[in-house]
Motif scaffolding. Structure first.
Motif, PDB file in Angstrom:
ATOM      1  N   ALA A 179       0.955  -1.091   0.106  1.00  0.00           N
ATOM      2  CA  ALA A 179      -0.079  -0.189   0.015  1.00  0.00           C
ATOM      3  C   ALA A 179       0.690   1.163   0.196  1.00  0.00           C
ATOM      4  CB  ALA A 179      -0.965  -0.002   1.214  1.00  0.00           C
ATOM      5  N   LEU A 180       1.971   1.442   0.774  1.00  0.00           N
ATOM      6  CA  LEU A 180       2.636   2.431   0.891  1.00  0.00           C
ATOM      7  C   LEU A 180       3.492   2.733  -0.729  1.00  0.00           C
ATOM      8  CD1 LEU A 180       4.309   2.287   4.444  1.00  0.00           C
ATOM      9  CD2 LEU A 180       2.533   3.942   3.412  1.00  0.00           C
ATOM     10  N   ALA A 181       3.949   1.394  -1.080  1.00  0.00           N
ATOM     11  CA  ALA A 181       4.478   1.723  -2.405  1.00  0.00           C
ATOM     12  C   ALA A 181       3.770   1.972  -3.559  1.00  0.00           C
ATOM     13  CB  ALA A 181       5.154   0.205  -2.620  1.00  0.00           C
ATOM     14  N   GLY A 182       2.588   1.882  -3.360  1.00  0.00           N
ATOM     15  CA  GLY A 182       1.607   2.154  -4.344  1.00  0.00           C
ATOM     16  C   GLY A 182       1.417   3.566  -4.431  1.00  0.00           C
ATOM     17  N   ILE A 183       1.345   4.646  -3.215  1.00  0.00           N
ATOM     18  CA  ILE A 183       1.463   5.881  -3.044  1.00  0.00           C
ATOM     19  C   ILE A 183       2.589   6.431  -4.114  1.00  0.00           C
ATOM     20  CG2 ILE A 183       1.708   7.783  -1.641  1.00  0.00           C
ATOM     21  CD1 ILE A 183       0.455   5.848   0.557  1.00  0.00           C
ATOM     22  N   GLY A 184       3.650   6.052  -3.917  1.00  0.00           N
ATOM     23  CA  GLY A 184       4.713   6.709  -4.832  1.00  0.00           C
ATOM     24  C   GLY A 184       5.135   6.101  -5.985  1.00  0.00           C
ATOM     25  N   MET A 185       4.691   4.904  -6.347  1.00  0.00           N
ATOM     26  CA  MET A 185       5.106   4.596  -7.621  1.00  0.00           C
ATOM     27  C   MET A 185       4.100   3.800  -8.431  1.00  0.00           C
ATOM     28  SD  MET A 185       7.680   1.245  -6.416  1.00  0.00           S
ATOM     29  CE  MET A 185       8.366   2.582  -5.247  1.00  0.00           C
ATOM     30  N   SER A 186       3.981   3.701  -9.758  1.00  0.00           N
ATOM     31  CA  SER A 186       2.880   3.004 -10.524  1.00  0.00           C
ATOM     32  C   SER A 186       3.114   1.478 -11.085  1.00  0.00           C
ATOM     33  CB  SER A 186       2.539   4.107 -11.490  1.00  0.00           C
ATOM     34  OG  SER A 186       3.408   4.235 -12.307  1.00  0.00           O
ATOM     35  N   SER A 187       4.536   1.334 -11.089  1.00  0.00           N
ATOM     36  CA  SER A 187       4.758   0.130 -11.676  1.00  0.00           C
ATOM     37  C   SER A 187       4.513  -0.815 -10.684  1.00  0.00           C
ATOM     38  CB  SER A 187       6.305   0.137 -11.933  1.00  0.00           C
ATOM     39  OG  SER A 187       6.844  -1.387 -12.407  1.00  0.00           O
ATOM     40  N   SER A 188       3.754  -1.902 -11.156  1.00  0.00           N
ATOM     41  CA  SER A 188       3.250  -2.987 -10.114  1.00  0.00           C
ATOM     42  C   SER A 188       4.416  -3.901  -9.796  1.00  0.00           C
ATOM     43  CB  SER A 188       2.204  -4.059 -10.623  1.00  0.00           C
ATOM     44  OG  SER A 188       2.626  -4.623 -12.027  1.00  0.00           O
ATOM     45  N   GLY A 189       5.576  -4.148 -10.797  1.00  0.00           N
ATOM     46  CA  GLY A 189       6.752  -4.995 -10.210  1.00  0.00           C
ATOM     47  C   GLY A 189       7.461  -4.485  -9.090  1.00  0.00           C
ATOM     48  N   TRP A 190       7.634  -3.011  -9.346  1.00  0.00           N
ATOM     49  CA  TRP A 190       8.560  -2.417  -8.257  1.00  0.00           C
ATOM     50  C   TRP A 190       7.521  -2.394  -6.974  1.00  0.00           C
ATOM     51  CZ3 TRP A 190      13.310  -2.107  -7.786  1.00  0.00           C
ATOM     52  CH2 TRP A 190      14.075  -1.768  -9.036  1.00  0.00           C
ATOM     53  N   GLN A 191       6.341  -2.180  -7.105  1.00  0.00           N
ATOM     54  CA  GLN A 191       5.261  -2.334  -5.706  1.00  0.00           C
ATOM     55  C   GLN A 191       5.683  -3.701  -5.032  1.00  0.00           C
ATOM     56  OE1 GLN A 191       1.377  -1.434  -7.166  1.00  0.00           O
ATOM     57  NE2 GLN A 191       1.696   0.804  -6.838  1.00  0.00           N
ATOM     58  N   THR A 192       5.579  -4.727  -5.968  1.00  0.00           N
ATOM     59  CA  THR A 192       5.667  -5.874  -5.452  1.00  0.00           C
ATOM     60  C   THR A 192       7.134  -6.256  -4.675  1.00  0.00           C
ATOM     61  OG1 THR A 192       4.125  -6.695  -7.224  1.00  0.00           O
ATOM     62  CG2 THR A 192       5.225  -8.392  -5.852  1.00  0.00           C
ATOM     63  N   ALA A 193       7.954  -5.771  -5.426  1.00  0.00           N
ATOM     64  CA  ALA A 193       9.420  -5.909  -4.900  1.00  0.00           C
ATOM     65  C   ALA A 193       9.474  -5.409  -3.450  1.00  0.00           C
ATOM     66  CB  ALA A 193      10.460  -5.537  -5.886  1.00  0.00           C
ATOM     67  N   PHE A 194       9.032  -4.138  -3.529  1.00  0.00           N
ATOM     68  CA  PHE A 194       9.101  -3.320  -2.268  1.00  0.00           C
ATOM     69  C   PHE A 194       8.186  -4.038  -1.172  1.00  0.00           C
ATOM     70  CE2 PHE A 194      10.888   0.250  -4.461  1.00  0.00           C
ATOM     71  CZ  PHE A 194      12.090   0.383  -3.795  1.00  0.00           C
ATOM     72  N   ALA A 195       7.230  -4.608  -1.484  1.00  0.00           N
ATOM     73  CA  ALA A 195       6.292  -5.210  -0.704  1.00  0.00           C
ATOM     74  C   ALA A 195       6.888  -6.509  -0.070  1.00  0.00           C
ATOM     75  CB  ALA A 195       4.994  -5.594  -1.325  1.00  0.00           C
ATOM     76  N   VAL A 196       7.623  -7.410  -1.045  1.00  0.00           N
ATOM     77  CA  VAL A 196       8.385  -8.599  -0.398  1.00  0.00           C
ATOM     78  C   VAL A 196       9.389  -8.003   0.453  1.00  0.00           C
ATOM     79  CG1 VAL A 196       9.892 -10.411  -1.461  1.00  0.00           C
ATOM     80  CG2 VAL A 196       7.755  -9.856  -2.456  1.00  0.00           C
ATOM     81  N   ILE A 197      10.111  -7.028   0.121  1.00  0.00           N
ATOM     82  CA  ILE A 197      11.031  -6.806   1.059  1.00  0.00           C
ATOM     83  C   ILE A 197      10.473  -6.172   2.440  1.00  0.00           C
ATOM     84  CG2 ILE A 197      12.874  -4.833   1.733  1.00  0.00           C
ATOM     85  CD1 ILE A 197      13.382  -4.636  -1.472  1.00  0.00           C
ATOM     86  N   GLY A 198       9.481  -5.454   2.561  1.00  0.00           N
ATOM     87  CA  GLY A 198       8.626  -5.078   3.746  1.00  0.00           C
ATOM     88  C   GLY A 198       8.180  -6.529   4.676  1.00  0.00           C
ATOM     89  N   ALA A 199       7.785  -7.582   3.744  1.00  0.00           N
ATOM     90  CA  ALA A 199       7.354  -8.524   4.202  1.00  0.00           C
ATOM     91  C   ALA A 199       8.287  -9.625   5.070  1.00  0.00           C
ATOM     92  CB  ALA A 199       6.590  -9.407   3.147  1.00  0.00           C
ATOM     93  N   VAL A 200       9.539  -9.534   4.409  1.00  0.00           N
ATOM     94  CA  VAL A 200      10.755 -10.182   4.835  1.00  0.00           C
ATOM     95  C   VAL A 200      11.190  -9.445   6.276  1.00  0.00           C
ATOM     96  CG1 VAL A 200      13.077 -11.029   4.514  1.00  0.00           C
ATOM     97  CG2 VAL A 200      11.287 -11.326   2.829  1.00  0.00           C
ATOM     98  N   LEU A 201      11.201  -8.021   6.124  1.00  0.00           N
ATOM     99  CA  LEU A 201      11.695  -7.635   7.401  1.00  0.00           C
ATOM    100  C   LEU A 201      10.680  -7.462   8.403  1.00  0.00           C
ATOM    101  CD1 LEU A 201      13.112  -4.151   5.618  1.00  0.00           C
ATOM    102  CD2 LEU A 201      14.226  -6.121   6.645  1.00  0.00           C
ATOM    103  N   SER A 202       9.255  -7.348   8.167  1.00  0.00           N
ATOM    104  CA  SER A 202       8.548  -7.640   9.240  1.00  0.00           C
ATOM    105  C   SER A 202       8.338  -9.008   9.711  1.00  0.00           C
ATOM    106  CB  SER A 202       7.011  -7.238   8.775  1.00  0.00           C
ATOM    107  OG  SER A 202       7.097  -5.802   8.346  1.00  0.00           O
ATOM    108  N   GLY A 203       8.578 -10.064   9.068  1.00  0.00           N
ATOM    109  CA  GLY A 203       8.410 -11.227   9.444  1.00  0.00           C
ATOM    110  C   GLY A 203       9.748 -11.594  10.361  1.00  0.00           C
ATOM    111  N   CYS A 204      10.926 -11.306   9.978  1.00  0.00           N
ATOM    112  CA  CYS A 204      12.280 -11.393  10.476  1.00  0.00           C
ATOM    113  C   CYS A 204      12.043 -10.595  12.067  1.00  0.00           C
ATOM    114  CB  CYS A 204      13.510 -10.860   9.740  1.00  0.00           C
ATOM    115  SG  CYS A 204      13.659 -12.103   8.385  1.00  0.00           S
TER     116      CYS A 204
END
Length: 158
Positions: free
Chosen positions: A99-124
């Protein structure tokens, strides 16, 4: 005046992001507290009663999980308990990051990449916060450190 507004907006957004990721890390206790609080509210406990029940249930979920993780002897049980807290945190971290990546970028590939990084950081982070209260095995840690000068333990008086 415009500069002050920009600086305060950046601090406000940073605080909001910190708050969202902190909530994502504590997703399971938050969900348990929210569920218990809403159940108490629907059963007629009132707003104050629902808040009290929700905070107690969320705090108890976090405290019991940390105690169970810290007292478990087998690594497999610790991993299972840690994953019970880390998996919901990972899902929540993914959703918040996407959701936060969707505010700043329109490319869904980059949104997913940032979301995966955020998911890994939150889980760890959730898993490591569960491991905060685990005491190291005997003979390790700072309690048994010897001084190289005289060979005595550091925590012994002189």
């Amino acid at each position: 005046m415009l500069g002050v507004g920009i600086v305060l907006s950046i601090f406000g957004l940073g605080f909001f992001c910190w708050l969202l990721f902190t909530l994502a890390v504590y997703a399971l206790p938050f969900l348990a507290g929210l569920t218990a609080g809403l159940a108490a509210l629907q059963s007629g406990a009132g707003v104050i009663g629902g808040l009290v029940v929700g905070f107690l249930a969320g705090g108890a979920t976090l405290a019991l999980g940390q105690m169970a993780f810290a007292t478990a002897r087998k690594p497999l049980i610790r991993i299972i308990i840690g994953l019970l807290y880390a998996v919901p945190a990972t899902v929540a971290g993914y959703q918040v990051s996407f959701a936060l990546a969707g505010i700043g970028m329109s490319s869904s590939g980059w949104q997913t990449a940032f979301a995966v990084i955020g998911a890994v950081l939150s889980g760890c982070t959730a898993f490591s916060r569960m491991a905060l209260f685990v005491t190291p095995p005997d003979g390790q840690g700072t309690g048994g450190a010897c001084s190289p000068a005289d060979g005595r333990l550091h925590d012994q008086g002189r």
